[in-house]
Scaffold this active site. Structure first.
Site, PDB file in Angstrom:
ATOM      1  N   ALA B  27       0.843  -1.268  -0.069  1.00  0.00           N
ATOM      2  CA  ALA B  27      -0.126   0.009   0.010  1.00  0.00           C
ATOM      3  C   ALA B  27       0.963   1.068  -0.239  1.00  0.00           C
ATOM      4  O   ALA B  27       0.430   2.338   0.523  1.00  0.00           O
ATOM      5  CB  ALA B  27      -1.006   0.025   1.164  1.00  0.00           C
ATOM      6  N   ARG B 233      -8.709  18.658 -31.468  1.00  0.00           N
ATOM      7  CA  ARG B 233      -8.077  19.237 -32.813  1.00  0.00           C
ATOM      8  C   ARG B 233      -8.741  20.683 -32.828  1.00  0.00           C
ATOM      9  O   ARG B 233      -9.922  20.832 -32.220  1.00  0.00           O
ATOM     10  CB  ARG B 233      -8.581  18.073 -34.003  1.00  0.00           C
ATOM     11  CG  ARG B 233      -7.728  17.006 -33.934  1.00  0.00           C
ATOM     12  CD  ARG B 233      -8.361  15.932 -35.019  1.00  0.00           C
ATOM     13  NE  ARG B 233      -8.151  16.785 -36.443  1.00  0.00           N
ATOM     14  CZ  ARG B 233      -8.694  16.234 -37.484  1.00  0.00           C
ATOM     15  NH1 ARG B 233      -9.759  15.298 -37.499  1.00  0.00           N
ATOM     16  NH2 ARG B 233      -8.619  16.718 -38.855  1.00  0.00           N
ATOM     17  N   HIS B 234      -8.127  20.994 -33.787  1.00  0.00           N
ATOM     18  CA  HIS B 234      -8.874  22.709 -34.042  1.00  0.00           C
ATOM     19  C   HIS B 234     -10.179  22.481 -34.975  1.00  0.00           C
ATOM     20  O   HIS B 234     -10.332  21.419 -35.318  1.00  0.00           O
ATOM     21  CB  HIS B 234      -7.782  23.199 -35.052  1.00  0.00           C
ATOM     22  CG  HIS B 234      -7.433  22.261 -36.329  1.00  0.00           C
ATOM     23  ND1 HIS B 234      -8.289  22.198 -37.218  1.00  0.00           N
ATOM     24  CD2 HIS B 234      -6.296  21.619 -36.381  1.00  0.00           C
ATOM     25  CE1 HIS B 234      -7.655  21.303 -38.172  1.00  0.00           C
ATOM     26  NE2 HIS B 234      -6.554  20.785 -37.619  1.00  0.00           N
ATOM     27  N   ASN B 240      -8.829  21.314 -44.474  1.00  0.00           N
ATOM     28  CA  ASN B 240      -9.631  20.111 -44.174  1.00  0.00           C
ATOM     29  C   ASN B 240     -10.624  19.818 -45.350  1.00  0.00           C
ATOM     30  O   ASN B 240     -10.722  18.832 -45.733  1.00  0.00           O
ATOM     31  CB  ASN B 240     -10.431  20.289 -42.980  1.00  0.00           C
ATOM     32  CG  ASN B 240      -9.525  20.100 -41.620  1.00  0.00           C
ATOM     33  OD1 ASN B 240      -9.665  20.687 -40.623  1.00  0.00           O
ATOM     34  ND2 ASN B 240      -8.421  19.426 -41.744  1.00  0.00           N
ATOM     35  N   ARG B 283      -4.827  27.582 -37.495  1.00  0.00           N
ATOM     36  CA  ARG B 283      -6.186  26.823 -37.112  1.00  0.00           C
ATOM     37  C   ARG B 283      -6.215  26.512 -35.783  1.00  0.00           C
ATOM     38  O   ARG B 283      -7.512  26.589 -35.251  1.00  0.00           O
ATOM     39  CB  ARG B 283      -6.300  25.614 -38.045  1.00  0.00           C
ATOM     40  CG  ARG B 283      -4.929  24.534 -38.053  1.00  0.00           C
ATOM     41  CD  ARG B 283      -5.449  23.876 -39.220  1.00  0.00           C
ATOM     42  NE  ARG B 283      -4.303  22.405 -39.412  1.00  0.00           N
ATOM     43  CZ  ARG B 283      -3.214  22.577 -39.799  1.00  0.00           C
ATOM     44  NH1 ARG B 283      -2.582  23.799 -40.207  1.00  0.00           N
ATOM     45  NH2 ARG B 283      -2.367  21.654 -39.815  1.00  0.00           N
ATOM     46  N   GLU B 305       1.470  20.353 -36.003  1.00  0.00           N
ATOM     47  CA  GLU B 305       0.811  19.191 -36.631  1.00  0.00           C
ATOM     48  C   GLU B 305       2.384  18.454 -37.210  1.00  0.00           C
ATOM     49  O   GLU B 305       3.289  19.178 -37.305  1.00  0.00           O
ATOM     50  CB  GLU B 305       0.011  19.459 -37.760  1.00  0.00           C
ATOM     51  CG  GLU B 305      -0.401  18.097 -38.737  1.00  0.00           C
ATOM     52  CD  GLU B 305      -0.953  17.048 -37.814  1.00  0.00           C
ATOM     53  OE1 GLU B 305      -0.394  16.640 -36.779  1.00  0.00           O
ATOM     54  OE2 GLU B 305      -1.956  16.310 -38.190  1.00  0.00           O
ATOM     55  N   HIS B 371      -3.731  19.012 -33.249  1.00  0.00           N
ATOM     56  CA  HIS B 371      -3.659  18.582 -34.630  1.00  0.00           C
ATOM     57  C   HIS B 371      -3.763  16.994 -34.595  1.00  0.00           C
ATOM     58  O   HIS B 371      -3.364  16.314 -33.494  1.00  0.00           O
ATOM     59  CB  HIS B 371      -2.624  18.848 -35.658  1.00  0.00           C
ATOM     60  CG  HIS B 371      -2.543  20.363 -35.582  1.00  0.00           C
ATOM     61  ND1 HIS B 371      -2.736  21.232 -36.594  1.00  0.00           N
ATOM     62  CD2 HIS B 371      -1.397  21.047 -34.586  1.00  0.00           C
ATOM     63  CE1 HIS B 371      -2.588  22.362 -36.119  1.00  0.00           C
ATOM     64  NE2 HIS B 371      -1.761  22.574 -35.237  1.00  0.00           N
TER      65      HIS B 371
END
Lengths: 418, 418
Positions: B27, B233-234, B240, B283, B305, B371
């Site tokens: 413990a 993510r952005h 995209n 972004r 990214e 990203h």
């Protein structure tokens, strides 16, 4: 876009002032460690300053010191003088700490070998609500102490004294300290780090703020058998000829020539390189090509050139024409200026600081092939350049810098390979 | 270009296998620490494995254990059984260590509370020339021990037992261990780290290899009051929509909508965010815009990214057409594949590992806007994802992940903001 050059970490938003108090017998490397802390934390953006009590004594009490008896604690007069001196240096440290804006590290470099002395320091600091950390250097390795002792003979206390007499006197001074030395114990209830026998063992206690942790972490990385470093920019690239920044162009014939010369030069130096680091850009990787035959070559993204953001691929002339505001801002404060969607010199320091810690720790011989801005930040750290001057350091193409450990600093020698 | 994904540091080229031996009463969080070490070192590229002696006992000696008497050292039968078990688990560990190629960390998770036991382990390891480091967890804080004790009740020893009876039995088991417990001392002449009262104090001794240093450094960063992390993510970007990778495009209207929803969602959660991190790309910075009103927002290049090198700005279709070789290699080994003049997933882990240590250390609530690839590496670490599977984790646009500390791991919950 937010400029946050002063940001170091998530933690400790409210504990950005720390006093580091050295503890230890003379010749235990306290000033060596203090100096390294000052240098590193200055480089990562702190206001860091050392307060060495010995230097104050030598400056203001020139005539009181004749020999070791000055340090005999049974000598009430000099004992009081030394007490008073320590406290007045601490006062100066406190004043500097409170009057210096931003994040500060103040290093109180003295022996502080008794509980009574430490209590006096703590009382003063706590009254002003200033955070502190004790750093005790304990060393029983005779060879290290002897080496440090030789260094002591160069300071003002002994410079006009016969060498043997000086050594004898210093040993007696040591004995006075040894008689009264009390190591830090848990009862003192303070944050501390003990460095035992030069960097292999540590006792770390009550590290309750991020900044204290950072200092301990740095100290753990210090190596007294420092490595030797060669640092260079890549050979001339097509972009160099076109006078544009950033990009990812290849070497010119001239640049490839440098690559060969660099290899031959280092090979002829007789230094056995343990590892070669380059950035991940074509021009440094091409420069490292001849080394592949013989050495381990590692490409590290963290060694890439400063990211010029929206100015990438432009010449300085074009930048001035198209973004006069950027040119102006950069001239005003080159250290902090961050290219829009790119980086500042401060950002580079932030990105390479863990790499620098690895260099501090290694005893290898390392060649680093990188770029102007990164090279300046690396050199700037090792030669202890003023932070604001780092972005202006002269680092021409085809010049190889060699960094050799030399006392508390690194000695830098440069050779232009033609 | 050289792929060197396995490279971690300058040092310790020849010491790439380490056995970490836990020491401490039951413990005291030994398994918690072991697990964290395994998870972190696996993530940075080691083969790391835990060998928990208790689990072996529960598996192979189901019927020998009835109650605490099993752990009474005066009970010769069970004492011998336990000795034998420990040694045979160590044998298995040694076998695994020697037969696993590359850099390995093997963690021997047991109490190892007597000098005699430790001597037996050391003898075996030294015979095989395997490096080891003892990690002793010492904790006298009642609240921590009580909390750990509650966790114990969930394991197989007690799962069918009445709670009060189980607690009583476990306390007696503890007493048997306390009777014979010997803390590590200098005479044992081993490398060790003692963690005292959960992460504020440490004794570190004889750290003579880089890998031991790395383990100690990691352990110093463990915080039992872990922070809470939001990761996303952005919002949708122009790239995209165009299905191209890399680049630095702005958000679409849809993406800006997510930015507002993200702010509202987190605001309504009632969690007080201490700091928001974004990358330095448009972004993520745009996504963080609504947070500027209320929170500290920091742009970190290390959250950018994955650098797609020569493929930056292309769609996957175009890559397949123009660089079929790249497409193929990437499919074969997405974890290690490095875009020419760009990065691999391994490179991202290398670049964010110090940031992860800061997250381990903080007890703040943090929002990270980054990203795909970076998000996968961060999530992968916290949820203990298999390394090879990290590049395939499902991280759609406009989904917010929440990481909450949960026993030895983090619990992840995701919400798609529509």
């Amino acid at each position: 876009m937010i400029n946050e050059p002063e940001y170091v970490s998530i933690m400790d938003k409210d504990h950005n002032k720390l006093v580091v108090i050295m503890v230890g017998l003379p010749a235990r490397g306290k000033s060596y460690i203090s100096n390294k802390i000052r240098r590193y934390f200055t480089w990562i953006g702190y206001n860091a300053k050392m307060f060495n009590v010995g230097n104050y004594r030598r400056k203001f009490f020139k005539n009181s010191f004749n020999d070791h008896k000055f340090f005999d604690s049974r000598n009430e007069d000099t004992r009081n003088l030394r007490e008073k001196l320590a406290i007045s240096v601490l006062d100066e440290l406190i004043e500097w700490t409170l009057n210096t804006s931003g994040r500060t590290i103040s290093i109180f470099d003295a022996t502080n070998t008794t509980k009574l002395r430490r209590k006096a320091l703590v009382d003063k600091l706590e009254k002003k609500c200033i955070n502190y950390l004790f750093l005790e250097s304990i060393c029983k390795k005779k060879d290290v102490i002897e080496k440090n002792l030789q260094m002591k003979l160069q300071n003002d206390d002994y410079k006009n004294m016969d060498v043997e007499k000086a050594i004898d006197d210093f040993r007696k001074r040591l004995q006075h300290y040894e008689k009264i030395y009390e190591t830090i114990d848990e009862e003192e209830c303070v944050s501390y780090m003990k460095i035992i026998d030069v960097q292999r063992s540590f006792n770390i206690s009550k590290i309750d703020t991020h900044l204290k942790f950072e200092v301990c972490n740095f100290v753990m990385n210090i190596n007294i058998n420092s490595g030797k470093f060669y640092v260079s920019r890549h050979g001339q690239s097509v972009d160099n000829v076109n006078k544009t920044i950033g990009g990812n162009s290849r070497l010119t014939v001239n640049g490839r020539g440098y690559s060969t010369k660099l290899f031959t030069h280092i090979h002829n130096c007789g230094d056995d390189i343990d590892v070669v680091f380059t950035s991940t850009l074509k021009r440094t990787i091409e420069t490292s090509k001849p080394f592949l035959k013989k050495y381990k070559v590692i490409n590290k993204k963290l060694l890439d050139e400063i990211d010029a953001g929206i100015c990438d691929g432009m010449s300085y002339k074009e930048i001035k024409l198209i973004y006069p505001e950027i040119s102006k801002k950069r001239e005003e404060d080159k250290l902090n200026f961050r290219y829009p969607y790119g980086e500042s010199y401060r950002d580079i320091i932030d990105r390479i600081k863990h790499f620098i810690l690895e260099l501090e720790r290694t005893d290898d011989t390392v060649l680093i092939i990188t770029h102007t801005a990164v090279l300046r930040c690396i050199l700037g750290y090792f030669v202890d350049e003023k932070l604001e001057d780092i972005p202006y350091m002269d680092v021409p193409l085809h010049k190889l810098f060699k960094l050799t450990p030399d006392k508390n600093k690194y000695k830098v020698t440069g050779v232009q390979l033609k």
